[in-house]
Design a protein around this motif. Structure first.
Motif, PDB file in Angstrom:
ATOM      1  N   LEU A 366       0.822  -1.206   0.000  1.00 31.98           N
ATOM      2  CA  LEU A 366       0.000   0.000   0.000  1.00 31.98           C
ATOM      3  C   LEU A 366       0.858   1.259   0.000  1.00 31.98           C
ATOM      4  O   LEU A 366       0.506   2.263  -0.625  1.00 31.98           O
ATOM      5  CB  LEU A 366      -0.937  -0.006   1.202  1.00 31.98           C
ATOM      6  N   VAL A 367       1.980   1.217   0.718  1.00 32.57           N
ATOM      7  CA  VAL A 367       2.904   2.351   0.704  1.00 32.57           C
ATOM      8  C   VAL A 367       3.413   2.590  -0.713  1.00 32.57           C
ATOM      9  O   VAL A 367       3.397   3.722  -1.229  1.00 32.57           O
ATOM     10  CB  VAL A 367       4.081   2.110   1.662  1.00 32.57           C
ATOM     11  N   SER A 368       3.852   1.524  -1.378  1.00 29.13           N
ATOM     12  CA  SER A 368       4.360   1.631  -2.747  1.00 29.13           C
ATOM     13  C   SER A 368       3.286   2.149  -3.688  1.00 29.13           C
ATOM     14  O   SER A 368       3.526   3.032  -4.522  1.00 29.13           O
ATOM     15  CB  SER A 368       4.872   0.279  -3.237  1.00 29.13           C
ATOM     16  N   GLY A 369       2.086   1.575  -3.552  1.00 25.54           N
ATOM     17  CA  GLY A 369       0.999   1.982  -4.436  1.00 25.54           C
ATOM     18  C   GLY A 369       0.598   3.431  -4.228  1.00 25.54           C
ATOM     19  O   GLY A 369       0.370   4.171  -5.189  1.00 25.54           O
ATOM     20  N   VAL A 529      -3.489  -9.663  -0.114  1.00 24.94           N
ATOM     21  CA  VAL A 529      -3.566  -8.827  -1.305  1.00 24.94           C
ATOM     22  C   VAL A 529      -4.288  -7.532  -0.946  1.00 24.94           C
ATOM     23  O   VAL A 529      -5.136  -7.503  -0.058  1.00 24.94           O
ATOM     24  CB  VAL A 529      -4.306  -9.536  -2.449  1.00 24.94           C
ATOM     25  N   PRO A 530      -3.959  -6.428  -1.610  1.00 23.03           N
ATOM     26  CA  PRO A 530      -4.590  -5.152  -1.268  1.00 23.03           C
ATOM     27  C   PRO A 530      -6.050  -5.116  -1.698  1.00 23.03           C
ATOM     28  O   PRO A 530      -6.442  -5.787  -2.652  1.00 23.03           O
ATOM     29  CB  PRO A 530      -3.754  -4.137  -2.059  1.00 23.03           C
ATOM     30  N   PRO A 531      -6.869  -4.335  -1.018  1.00 23.95           N
ATOM     31  CA  PRO A 531      -8.285  -4.263  -1.360  1.00 23.95           C
ATOM     32  C   PRO A 531      -8.504  -3.445  -2.628  1.00 23.95           C
ATOM     33  O   PRO A 531      -7.615  -2.731  -3.093  1.00 23.95           O
ATOM     34  CB  PRO A 531      -8.893  -3.552  -0.150  1.00 23.95           C
ATOM     35  N   ARG A 532      -9.709  -3.568  -3.164  1.00 26.80           N
ATOM     36  CA  ARG A 532     -10.069  -2.834  -4.375  1.00 26.80           C
ATOM     37  C   ARG A 532     -10.375  -1.373  -4.002  1.00 26.80           C
ATOM     38  O   ARG A 532     -11.516  -0.912  -4.013  1.00 26.80           O
ATOM     39  CB  ARG A 532     -11.272  -3.486  -5.043  1.00 26.80           C
ATOM     40  N   LEU A 533      -9.360  -0.690  -3.592  1.00 30.68           N
ATOM     41  CA  LEU A 533      -9.431   0.721  -3.236  1.00 30.68           C
ATOM     42  C   LEU A 533      -8.277   1.432  -3.915  1.00 30.68           C
ATOM     43  O   LEU A 533      -7.255   0.811  -4.243  1.00 30.68           O
ATOM     44  CB  LEU A 533      -9.291   0.913  -1.724  1.00 30.68           C
ATOM     45  N   HIS A 534      -8.429   2.734  -4.119  1.00 25.13           N
ATOM     46  CA  HIS A 534      -7.263   3.494  -4.548  1.00 25.13           C
ATOM     47  C   HIS A 534      -6.189   3.313  -3.474  1.00 25.13           C
ATOM     48  O   HIS A 534      -6.482   3.339  -2.276  1.00 25.13           O
ATOM     49  CB  HIS A 534      -7.616   4.973  -4.696  1.00 25.13           C
ATOM     50  N   PRO A 535      -4.914   3.093  -3.876  1.00 27.24           N
ATOM     51  CA  PRO A 535      -3.872   2.816  -2.877  1.00 27.24           C
ATOM     52  C   PRO A 535      -3.774   3.866  -1.785  1.00 27.24           C
ATOM     53  O   PRO A 535      -3.478   3.538  -0.633  1.00 27.24           O
ATOM     54  CB  PRO A 535      -2.588   2.775  -3.729  1.00 27.24           C
TER      55      PRO A 535
END
Length: 577
Positions: A366-369, A529-535
């Motif tokens: 999430l930090v990277s995204g 895995v990251p959620p379907r949200l803007h990072p």
């Protein structure tokens, strides 16, 4: 902490002396705050720069070549720049200011500038001539067109590095006079010029112009770096000239103080050279893995150096002049002040860097995204970068505390000890990097590109070795010093609890909203895995509970810094006096 009144600048043309109205203790704390503000502004602009760079170039071949090319002339900056001047020039210059010997301080400043300008000019010329050799040494994986582009870029970039070295001389003057903010805000100008170059040329070409357009963009960008380097130096010059009473650049070794600077300079240069060799090794190994590994390694360094700079550099840069001033007093009193400053500084560093390391470990995707995911830098690139940040998180605390310990040796005019331990670190790190990054993944049947994550892990492990050696030597010289026993376990315990809470929030959001599209799950299965949200929204949704839990648990475990944060927040909210 109550900040003292700011230091008023001396009249133009008059010798500058430190204001006696600033208490010694508060000067260091206020200095760290000002350095932190400057570094924060610079790093935020650096993140904007990296995001714009990722938008137009992503992990393309030209991106890897440009980042590697920028590393080569940066060797000169790191060899003669801030780190070296901090270890050789600032201790001598600040001690002269502490003795109120402004005339000798001005002579030292002029002589160091003259010698530095000469050495830098020679090194820039030699570097431009030897560029093909440097490219082959630093990035042996480059061949054909990649190598030709790297040679062109390095030759453009080298003169700009000379301006950055002179900018570091300005920083030494400003820091010694406790003018911390300007010197650390100056890199904002460098970043702004690069961002403007990317936006103007990138929008003109678009993001799908092909290889020729990418190479043209990197060449324009190299010229932008040179212009930004000159402006970073230029914005500091007027204030520096006001602080120096009688500045006259000379090439002279007549002064004993200048000779002391040069005596310190040799070991510090060798130490920085050893550290740069380590960076070269990582770059060379990454270029042998893949272009994606190389560009991602340099993206990762931009991210994990933020807490190192904000906390390690801010505290170390502010404390070095104060520690150097303290050495002008009697030995017993000087050692007592050194211990007090090192202890307080290391506690501040650990309290803020431990959660930073945990955030990279638990929330690195999430930090990277949030920071880089745009244009040609997609979700799979963010996830791959997370693996590199996981490795980097291991040695983050050691790297930052180690900077403070090294500054203490420089204040004691003992640059040889950090040099010896830097050699140990690099020797161990090179062997570990080869074993972990190039040899081990294939033997374990892991994807070759995961070797880049082992590069950052190797650096973290050897950072702990170096920091431990520095602390033991300091204890033998000035007495018990450093982090108290039991503090790190409490901080790491609080950070792990906060990280697990953040992971639970992330998994809850993933279950509710579904995983982020475009994420390569081959290396990680379907876990975490990251959620379907803007990072950016995903990071906010997880970082806030992480931070609250970390502060609450560390306060419950009796960490004084956490209690101070809660009291300050309570006063701001009107809940406590």
């Amino acid at each position: 902490m109550t900040a003292p009144a700011p230091v008023s600048p001396p009249p133009s043309g008059s010798p500058a002396a430190p204001s006696p109205s600033i208490p010694e203790r508060s000067a260091g704390g206020r200095g760290a705050m000002l350095v932190g503000i400057g570094i924060l502004a610079s790093r935020l602009m650096g993140l904007v720069r990296e995001r714009v760079f990722a938008h137009y170039l992503g992990n393309a071949e030209a991106a890897a070549v440009f980042k590697a090319a920028l590393r080569i002339p940066n060797f000169l900056q790191n060899l003669f720049g801030e780190g070296v001047l901090s270890g050789s020039f600032i201790p001598v210059y600040a001690q002269l200011l502490g003795k109120k010997d402004a005339d000798e301080a001005d002579r030292v400043a002029g002589a160091v500038f003259g010698l530095l300008a000469l050495a830098t000019g020679v090194m820039v010329a030699l570097g431009m001539l030897a560029t093909p050799l440097f490219v082959d040494l630093i990035a042996p994986g480059f061949e054909g067109g990649e190598r030709d582009l790297a040679v062109r870029l390095v030759r453009i970039l080298f003169p700009g590095t000379g301006f950055l070295v002179l900018s570091a001389w300005c920083l030494g003057i400003l820091n010694s006079h406790r003018r911390f903010l300007l010197s650390y805000l100056a890199p904002v100008v460098w970043n702004v010029v690069i961002i403007a170059t990317l936006l103007v040329v990138g929008n003109w070409q678009g993001t799908s112009g092909g290889r020729a357009a990418e190479e043209a963009l990197t060449e324009w960008l190299a010229y932008g770096v040179v212009l930004g380097s000159f402006l970073q130096f230029a914005v500091q010059v007027p204030t520096v000239m006001r602080l120096l009473g009688h500045f006259r650049p000379v090439l002279s070794l007549a002064s004993a103080s200048v000779r002391q600077v040069l005596k310190n300079f040799g070991p510090v240069v060798l130490g920085r050279g050893v550290v740069q060799f380590s960076a070269w090794v990582d770059t060379a190994f990454a270029s042998l893995i893949s272009n994606r590994a190389l560009s991602s390694l340099l993206y990762a360094q931009t991210i994990y150096l933020i807490p190192v700079s904000l906390f390690g550099m801010a505290v170390s840069a502010a404390e070095l002049p104060e520690m150097a001033r303290a050495t002008a007093e009697g030995e017993a009193q000087a050692h007592e002040k050194l211990r007090s400053r090192i202890d307080a500084g290391s506690r501040r560093i650990a309290f803020w860097v431990v959660p930073s390391a945990a955030a990279l470990l638990f929330l690195g995707d999430l930090v990277s995204g949030a920071l880089l995911q745009t244009g040609r830098f997609g979700a799979s690139d963010s996830r791959y970068l997370w693996y590199l940040l996981m490795g980097a998180s291991v040695g983050l605390v050691a790297s930052t505390v180690g900077r403070l310990y090294a500054s203490a040796f420089y204040a004691l005019k003992d640059p040889k000890t950090p040099l010896r331990y830097a050699i140990v670190r690099v020797a161990l790190g090179t062997v570990k990097a080869w074993f972990l990054a190039l040899w081990l993944p294939e033997r374990l049947g892991l994807p070759r590109e995961l070797g880049a994550a082992f590069l950052t892990l190797s650096s973290g492990i050897v950072a702990w070795v170096e920091t431990t050696l520095l602390r033991r030597k300091l204890r033998s010289m000035v007495g018990p010093v450093g982090l108290p026993s039991g503090l790190l376990p409490r901080l790491y315990g609080a950070a792990v609890v906060g990280g697990l809470v953040a992971l639970a929030v992330k998994q809850g959001l993933t279950g509710l909203l579904g995983p982020m599209p475009g994420v390569d799950l081959e290396w990680g299965g379907g876990l975490l895995v990251p959620p379907r949200l803007h990072p950016v929204l995903g990071l906010l949704a997880t970082a806030v509970p992480f931070g609250v839990v970390y502060f609450a648990v560390s306060a419950a475990l009796g960490v004084p810094e956490a209690g101070a944060v809660f009291r300050k927040v309570g006063r701001r909210l009107g809940l406590a006096r």
